[in-house]
Design a protein around this motif. Structure first.
Motif, PDB file in Angstrom:
ATOM      1  N   THR A  29    -142.872   2.516 -82.468  1.00 12.84           N
ATOM      2  CA  THR A  29    -142.912   3.934 -82.793  1.00 12.84           C
ATOM      3  C   THR A  29    -141.488   4.378 -83.094  1.00 12.84           C
ATOM      4  OG1 THR A  29    -142.546   4.740 -80.542  1.00 12.84           O
ATOM      5  CG2 THR A  29    -144.825   4.240 -81.149  1.00 12.84           C
ATOM      6  N   ASP A  30    -141.334   5.600 -83.459  1.00 13.86           N
ATOM      7  CA  ASP A  30    -139.991   6.110 -83.730  1.00 13.86           C
ATOM      8  C   ASP A  30    -139.332   6.698 -82.493  1.00 13.86           C
ATOM      9  OD1 ASP A  30    -140.148   5.439 -86.399  1.00 13.86           O
ATOM     10  OD2 ASP A  30    -140.979   7.380 -86.984  1.00 13.86           O
ATOM     11  N   TYR A  31    -140.040   6.659 -81.350  1.00 15.64           N
ATOM     12  CA  TYR A  31    -139.501   7.286 -80.149  1.00 15.64           C
ATOM     13  C   TYR A  31    -139.861   6.481 -78.901  1.00 15.64           C
ATOM     14  CZ  TYR A  31    -138.701  10.590 -76.400  1.00 15.64           C
ATOM     15  OH  TYR A  31    -138.261  11.180 -75.242  1.00 15.64           O
ATOM     16  N   ALA A  32    -138.875   6.183 -78.090  1.00 20.60           N
ATOM     17  CA  ALA A  32    -139.040   5.634 -76.740  1.00 20.60           C
ATOM     18  C   ALA A  32    -139.764   4.290 -76.689  1.00 20.60           C
ATOM     19  CB  ALA A  32    -139.717   6.670 -75.838  1.00 20.60           C
ATOM     20  N   ASP A  33    -139.542   3.446 -77.672  1.00 21.97           N
ATOM     21  CA  ASP A  33    -140.138   2.113 -77.609  1.00 21.97           C
ATOM     22  C   ASP A  33    -139.649   1.391 -76.357  1.00 21.97           C
ATOM     23  OD1 ASP A  33    -141.575   2.390 -79.933  1.00 21.97           O
ATOM     24  OD2 ASP A  33    -140.057   1.445 -81.196  1.00 21.97           O
ATOM     25  N   GLY A  34    -140.567   0.695 -75.690  1.00 15.66           N
ATOM     26  CA  GLY A  34    -140.225  -0.038 -74.474  1.00 15.66           C
ATOM     27  C   GLY A  34    -140.265   0.812 -73.220  1.00 15.66           C
ATOM     28  N   LEU A  35    -140.665   2.079 -73.352  1.00 19.16           N
ATOM     29  CA  LEU A  35    -140.762   2.964 -72.193  1.00 19.16           C
ATOM     30  C   LEU A  35    -142.219   3.340 -71.941  1.00 19.16           C
ATOM     31  CD1 LEU A  35    -137.757   5.419 -72.777  1.00 19.16           C
ATOM     32  CD2 LEU A  35    -137.791   3.281 -71.481  1.00 19.16           C
ATOM     33  N   TRP A  36    -142.528   3.658 -70.690  1.00 15.98           N
ATOM     34  CA  TRP A  36    -143.862   4.088 -70.297  1.00 15.98           C
ATOM     35  C   TRP A  36    -144.012   5.580 -70.528  1.00 15.98           C
ATOM     36  CZ3 TRP A  36    -147.557   0.637 -68.973  1.00 15.98           C
ATOM     37  CH2 TRP A  36    -147.138  -0.664 -68.656  1.00 15.98           C
ATOM     38  N   HIS A  37    -145.189   5.980 -71.017  1.00 20.75           N
ATOM     39  CA  HIS A  37    -145.416   7.371 -71.380  1.00 20.75           C
ATOM     40  C   HIS A  37    -146.897   7.698 -71.201  1.00 20.75           C
ATOM     41  CE1 HIS A  37    -144.411  11.109 -73.320  1.00 20.75           C
ATOM     42  NE2 HIS A  37    -145.002  10.847 -74.462  1.00 20.75           N
ATOM     43  N   LEU A  38    -147.188   8.946 -71.011  1.00 23.62           N
ATOM     44  CA  LEU A  38    -148.573   9.401 -70.958  1.00 23.62           C
ATOM     45  C   LEU A  38    -149.229   9.279 -72.328  1.00 23.62           C
ATOM     46  CD1 LEU A  38    -147.920  12.682 -68.953  1.00 23.62           C
ATOM     47  CD2 LEU A  38    -149.236  10.714 -68.123  1.00 23.62           C
ATOM     48  N   PRO A  39    -150.546   9.174 -72.383  1.00 23.21           N
ATOM     49  CA  PRO A  39    -151.222   9.297 -73.684  1.00 23.21           C
ATOM     50  C   PRO A  39    -150.859  10.669 -74.262  1.00 23.21           C
ATOM     51  CG  PRO A  39    -152.742   8.503 -72.003  1.00 23.21           C
ATOM     52  CD  PRO A  39    -151.491   8.929 -71.296  1.00 23.21           C
ATOM     53  N   ALA A  40    -150.350  10.677 -75.481  1.00 19.09           N
ATOM     54  CA  ALA A  40    -149.789  11.920 -76.011  1.00 19.09           C
ATOM     55  C   ALA A  40    -149.778  11.918 -77.529  1.00 19.09           C
ATOM     56  CB  ALA A  40    -148.361  12.104 -75.484  1.00 19.09           C
ATOM     57  N   THR A  50    -155.960  22.517 -77.592  1.00 25.20           N
ATOM     58  CA  THR A  50    -157.000  21.794 -76.861  1.00 25.20           C
ATOM     59  C   THR A  50    -157.668  20.752 -77.757  1.00 25.20           C
ATOM     60  OG1 THR A  50    -158.490  23.640 -77.324  1.00 25.20           O
ATOM     61  CG2 THR A  50    -157.471  23.567 -75.134  1.00 25.20           C
ATOM     62  N   ARG A  51    -157.861  21.084 -79.015  1.00 29.62           N
ATOM     63  CA  ARG A  51    -158.424  20.103 -79.954  1.00 29.62           C
ATOM     64  C   ARG A  51    -157.446  18.959 -80.171  1.00 29.62           C
ATOM     65  NH1 ARG A  51    -161.075  16.388 -81.196  1.00 29.62           N
ATOM     66  NH2 ARG A  51    -161.275  15.810 -83.366  1.00 29.62           N
ATOM     67  N   SER A  52    -156.156  19.263 -80.234  1.00 27.71           N
ATOM     68  CA  SER A  52    -155.144  18.208 -80.373  1.00 27.71           C
ATOM     69  C   SER A  52    -155.270  17.206 -79.234  1.00 27.71           C
ATOM     70  CB  SER A  52    -153.737  18.801 -80.361  1.00 27.71           C
ATOM     71  OG  SER A  52    -153.530  19.646 -81.450  1.00 27.71           O
ATOM     72  N   MET A  53    -155.456  17.731 -78.010  1.00 30.09           N
ATOM     73  CA  MET A  53    -155.530  16.853 -76.848  1.00 30.09           C
ATOM     74  C   MET A  53    -156.799  16.014 -76.864  1.00 30.09           C
ATOM     75  SD  MET A  53    -153.697  16.061 -74.099  1.00 30.09           S
ATOM     76  CE  MET A  53    -153.875  14.503 -74.975  1.00 30.09           C
ATOM     77  N   THR A  54    -157.924  16.609 -77.226  1.00 33.14           N
ATOM     78  CA  THR A  54    -159.166  15.827 -77.263  1.00 33.14           C
ATOM     79  C   THR A  54    -159.114  14.775 -78.368  1.00 33.14           C
ATOM     80  OG1 THR A  54    -160.322  17.460 -78.645  1.00 33.14           O
ATOM     81  CG2 THR A  54    -160.537  17.688 -76.248  1.00 33.14           C
ATOM     82  N   ARG A  55    -158.494  15.117 -79.490  1.00 33.75           N
ATOM     83  CA  ARG A  55    -158.334  14.150 -80.592  1.00 33.75           C
ATOM     84  C   ARG A  55    -157.481  12.971 -80.154  1.00 33.75           C
ATOM     85  NH1 ARG A  55    -154.184  13.666 -83.495  1.00 33.75           N
ATOM     86  NH2 ARG A  55    -153.457  15.830 -83.293  1.00 33.75           N
ATOM     87  N   GLU A  56    -156.355  13.263 -79.501  1.00 34.81           N
ATOM     88  CA  GLU A  56    -155.463  12.190 -79.055  1.00 34.81           C
ATOM     89  C   GLU A  56    -156.150  11.296 -78.017  1.00 34.81           C
ATOM     90  OE1 GLU A  56    -152.697  11.200 -80.318  1.00 34.81           O
ATOM     91  OE2 GLU A  56    -152.105  12.898 -81.541  1.00 34.81           O
ATOM     92  N   ALA A  57    -156.946  11.888 -77.123  1.00 36.85           N
ATOM     93  CA  ALA A  57    -157.671  11.097 -76.116  1.00 36.85           C
ATOM     94  C   ALA A  57    -158.624  10.115 -76.801  1.00 36.85           C
ATOM     95  CB  ALA A  57    -158.436  12.020 -75.170  1.00 36.85           C
ATOM     96  N   GLU A  59    -158.392   9.034 -80.062  1.00 38.88           N
ATOM     97  CA  GLU A  59    -157.638   8.081 -80.883  1.00 38.88           C
ATOM     98  C   GLU A  59    -156.937   7.017 -80.039  1.00 38.88           C
ATOM     99  OE1 GLU A  59    -156.478  11.238 -84.463  1.00 38.88           O
ATOM    100  OE2 GLU A  59    -154.881  10.398 -83.212  1.00 38.88           O
ATOM    101  N   GLU A  60    -156.332   7.415 -78.945  1.00 36.55           N
ATOM    102  CA  GLU A  60    -155.521   6.478 -78.162  1.00 36.55           C
ATOM    103  C   GLU A  60    -156.299   5.719 -77.100  1.00 36.55           C
ATOM    104  OE1 GLU A  60    -151.825   8.018 -76.690  1.00 36.55           O
ATOM    105  OE2 GLU A  60    -151.409   9.080 -78.549  1.00 36.55           O
ATOM    106  N   LEU A  61    -157.288   6.390 -76.489  1.00 36.72           N
ATOM    107  CA  LEU A  61    -157.970   5.796 -75.343  1.00 36.72           C
ATOM    108  C   LEU A  61    -159.454   5.522 -75.562  1.00 36.72           C
ATOM    109  CD1 LEU A  61    -156.420   8.051 -72.557  1.00 36.72           C
ATOM    110  CD2 LEU A  61    -155.633   5.783 -73.305  1.00 36.72           C
ATOM    111  N   GLY A  62    -160.016   6.069 -76.653  1.00 32.83           N
ATOM    112  CA  GLY A  62    -161.427   5.877 -76.918  1.00 32.83           C
ATOM    113  C   GLY A  62    -162.346   6.658 -76.002  1.00 32.83           C
ATOM    114  N   ILE A  63    -161.833   7.719 -75.400  1.00 40.64           N
ATOM    115  CA  ILE A  63    -162.665   8.538 -74.515  1.00 40.64           C
ATOM    116  C   ILE A  63    -162.892   9.907 -75.142  1.00 40.64           C
ATOM    117  CG2 ILE A  63    -161.955   7.350 -72.399  1.00 40.64           C
ATOM    118  CD1 ILE A  63    -160.050   9.730 -71.835  1.00 40.64           C
ATOM    119  N   SER A  64    -163.995  10.528 -74.757  1.00 36.86           N
ATOM    120  CA  SER A  64    -164.273  11.873 -75.241  1.00 36.86           C
ATOM    121  C   SER A  64    -164.043  12.858 -74.105  1.00 36.86           C
ATOM    122  CB  SER A  64    -165.700  11.984 -75.777  1.00 36.86           C
ATOM    123  OG  SER A  64    -166.625  11.678 -74.764  1.00 36.86           O
TER     124      SER A  64
END
Length: 147
Positions: A29-40, A50-57, A59-64
């Motif tokens: 990624t362009d930011y913080a490679d090699g570091l631990w981060h929340l799904p974001a 709120t839609r941004s957060m549900t979309r990211e969940a 896309e990144e985690l496969g959860i609704s």
């Protein structure tokens, strides 16, 4: 106002299981490679936070996650000296979600892992560690003027 600030809005999902939080190890990624981060991710034009957060969940985690199940746990005003942007980082919690958590973006996330809230890895994104500590203290708002 002559020069109103331009804010970048970040959304972060704080998934807790007992006293552990889900973090992903960033890569390519362009930011913080090699570091631990929340799904974001970032809010997109025309999108509610709120839609941004549900979309990211999804896309990144496969959860609704239903937008109505999100609770704002913390707001962080973060000034990033690297790019000069002022960022508003919103940290959401949810009591429930559908599906099974999986790494849906292995090209951006090396792996997912549950970490104890009182034992985050030293290589956690600094503002993420800051926000999780503030959430643990019950603080709903903080300001951080460093990365």
């Amino acid at each position: 106002m002559a020069n109103p600030p331009t804010l970048v809005i970040g959304v972060h999902l704080v998934l807790l299981e007992e006293d552990r939080v889900l973090l992903g190890l960033r890569r390519n990624t362009d930011y913080a490679d090699g570091l631990w981060h929340l799904p974001a991710g970032h809010m997109e034009a025309g999108e509610a936070v709120t839609r941004s957060m549900t979309r990211e969940a999804e896309e990144e985690l496969g959860i609704s996650v239903a937008e109505s199940d999100l609770t704002l746990a913390h707001t962080l005003h973060h000034f990033d000296p690297d790019d000069g942007h002022s960022r508003l980082q919103l940290f959401f919690r949810t009591a429930r979600y559908g599906g099974r958590i999986s790494n849906r973006e292995p090209h951006k996330c090396d792996r997912l892992r549950w970490w104890p809230l009182d034992g985050l890895p030293a290589d956690t994104v600094p503002y993420t560690a800051h926000a999780l500590a503030e959430i643990g203290r019950g603080s709903s708002l903080s300001v951080l003027h460093r990365p």
